[in-house]
Design a protein around this motif. Structure first.
Motif, short mmCIF file in Angstrom:
data_model
loop_
_atom_site.label_atom_id
_atom_site.label_comp_id
_atom_site.label_asym_id
_atom_site.label_seq_id
_atom_site.Cartn_x
_atom_site.Cartn_y
_atom_site.Cartn_z
N LYS A 3 62.96 65.13 14.98
CA LYS A 3 62.55 64.72 16.32
C LYS A 3 61.60 65.77 16.89
O LYS A 3 61.73 66.95 16.61
CB LYS A 3 63.77 64.58 17.23
CG LYS A 3 64.61 63.39 16.90
CD LYS A 3 65.68 63.24 17.95
CE LYS A 3 66.48 61.99 17.69
NZ LYS A 3 67.51 61.79 18.69
N GLY A 5 61.11 66.24 20.24
CA GLY A 5 61.54 66.77 21.53
C GLY A 5 62.39 65.77 22.28
O GLY A 5 62.87 64.79 21.72
N HIS A 6 62.56 66.02 23.55
CA HIS A 6 63.38 65.19 24.41
C HIS A 6 62.49 64.50 25.44
O HIS A 6 61.39 64.94 25.73
CB HIS A 6 64.43 66.04 25.12
CG HIS A 6 65.30 66.80 24.18
ND1 HIS A 6 66.31 66.21 23.45
CD2 HIS A 6 65.30 68.10 23.82
CE1 HIS A 6 66.90 67.13 22.70
NE2 HIS A 6 66.30 68.29 22.90
N ILE A 7 63.03 63.44 26.04
CA ILE A 7 62.33 62.75 27.11
C ILE A 7 62.81 63.32 28.44
O ILE A 7 64.01 63.46 28.66
CB ILE A 7 62.58 61.22 27.03
CG1 ILE A 7 61.98 60.67 25.75
CG2 ILE A 7 62.01 60.52 28.25
CD1 ILE A 7 62.24 59.19 25.54
N HIS A 8 61.85 63.68 29.32
CA HIS A 8 62.17 64.28 30.61
C HIS A 8 61.57 63.44 31.73
O HIS A 8 60.58 62.75 31.54
CB HIS A 8 61.60 65.70 30.69
CG HIS A 8 62.15 66.62 29.67
ND1 HIS A 8 63.29 67.34 29.88
CD2 HIS A 8 61.75 66.93 28.42
CE1 HIS A 8 63.57 68.06 28.82
NE2 HIS A 8 62.63 67.83 27.91
N GLU A 14 66.14 66.49 31.60
CA GLU A 14 66.23 65.66 30.41
C GLU A 14 66.88 64.31 30.74
O GLU A 14 67.85 64.26 31.50
CB GLU A 14 67.02 66.38 29.33
CG GLU A 14 67.10 65.61 28.03
CD GLU A 14 67.90 66.34 26.97
OE1 GLU A 14 68.14 65.73 25.92
OE2 GLU A 14 68.29 67.49 27.19
N ARG A 16 69.02 61.25 29.32
CA ARG A 16 69.90 60.87 28.22
C ARG A 16 70.51 59.50 28.49
O ARG A 16 70.52 59.03 29.62
CB ARG A 16 71.06 61.88 28.09
CG ARG A 16 70.64 63.26 27.71
CD ARG A 16 71.88 64.12 27.47
NE ARG A 16 71.57 65.49 27.80
CZ ARG A 16 71.83 66.06 28.95
NH1 ARG A 16 72.44 65.40 29.90
NH2 ARG A 16 71.52 67.31 29.16
N GLU A 17 71.05 58.89 27.44
CA GLU A 17 71.76 57.62 27.61
C GLU A 17 72.98 57.86 28.49
O GLU A 17 73.68 58.84 28.34
CB GLU A 17 72.18 57.06 26.25
CG GLU A 17 71.00 56.67 25.40
CD GLU A 17 71.40 56.18 24.02
OE1 GLU A 17 72.61 56.04 23.77
OE2 GLU A 17 70.50 55.96 23.21
N THR A 41 66.73 55.38 25.03
CA THR A 41 65.43 56.04 25.18
C THR A 41 64.68 55.88 23.86
O THR A 41 65.26 55.95 22.79
CB THR A 41 65.59 57.55 25.49
OG1 THR A 41 66.27 58.16 24.42
CG2 THR A 41 66.33 57.77 26.78
N TYR A 42 63.37 55.65 23.96
CA TYR A 42 62.54 55.51 22.76
C TYR A 42 61.09 55.75 23.13
O TYR A 42 60.77 56.00 24.29
CB TYR A 42 62.73 54.11 22.14
CG TYR A 42 62.28 52.97 23.01
CD1 TYR A 42 61.04 52.37 22.82
CD2 TYR A 42 63.09 52.48 24.03
CE1 TYR A 42 60.63 51.31 23.61
CE2 TYR A 42 62.69 51.43 24.82
CZ TYR A 42 61.45 50.85 24.60
OH TYR A 42 61.05 49.81 25.40
N THR A 43 60.20 55.73 22.15
CA THR A 43 58.78 55.91 22.40
C THR A 43 58.01 54.72 21.85
O THR A 43 58.46 54.06 20.91
CB THR A 43 58.24 57.20 21.74
OG1 THR A 43 58.49 57.14 20.33
CG2 THR A 43 58.88 58.43 22.32
N PRO A 52 56.82 57.67 26.42
CA PRO A 52 58.29 57.61 26.47
C PRO A 52 58.73 56.41 27.31
O PRO A 52 58.23 56.20 28.41
CB PRO A 52 58.68 58.93 27.13
CG PRO A 52 57.48 59.33 27.91
CD PRO A 52 56.29 58.77 27.21
#
Length: 93
Positions: A3, A5-8, A14, A16-17, A41-43, A52
């Motif tokens: 991965k 990174g994270h979605i912010h 951040e 999260r689900e 969350t997805y891209t 994102p």
């Protein structure tokens, strides 16, 4: 592949689900602030850019004087949301 990174959200928190967040939702010719819970969350790739995205389920708490008629799952761009209640993160053992 790993991965990247994270979605912010725009505040840097951040996403999260299970998080509760607010986003702008259109109704007719107006805009209301709607509260929802993140399901996924997805891209997505759009015109060469990675965007994102979030699948969210509205909770029913929102601004406006007309009540929401449906609570269907919606897709929202992560750049238009703010996390209000983060999900509980389990402690590592």
């Amino acid at each position: 592949m790993a991965k990247r990174g994270h979605i912010h959200d725009f505040t840097g928190q951040e996403i999260r689900e299970g998080d509760t967040l607010v986003y702008a939702a259109r109704r007719g010719n107006s805009v209301r602030m709607a509260e929802a819970v993140v399901l996924r969350t997805y891209t997505e790739n759009y015109k060469g850019r990675v965007l994102p995205m979030l699948k969210v389920k509205p909770t029913g708490n929102e601004s406006g004087w007309v009540k929401r008629s449906t609570f269907r799952v919606e897709t929202v761009a992560a750049e238009h949301v703010a996390v209000t209640v983060p999900a509980e993160v389990p402690a590592s053992v």
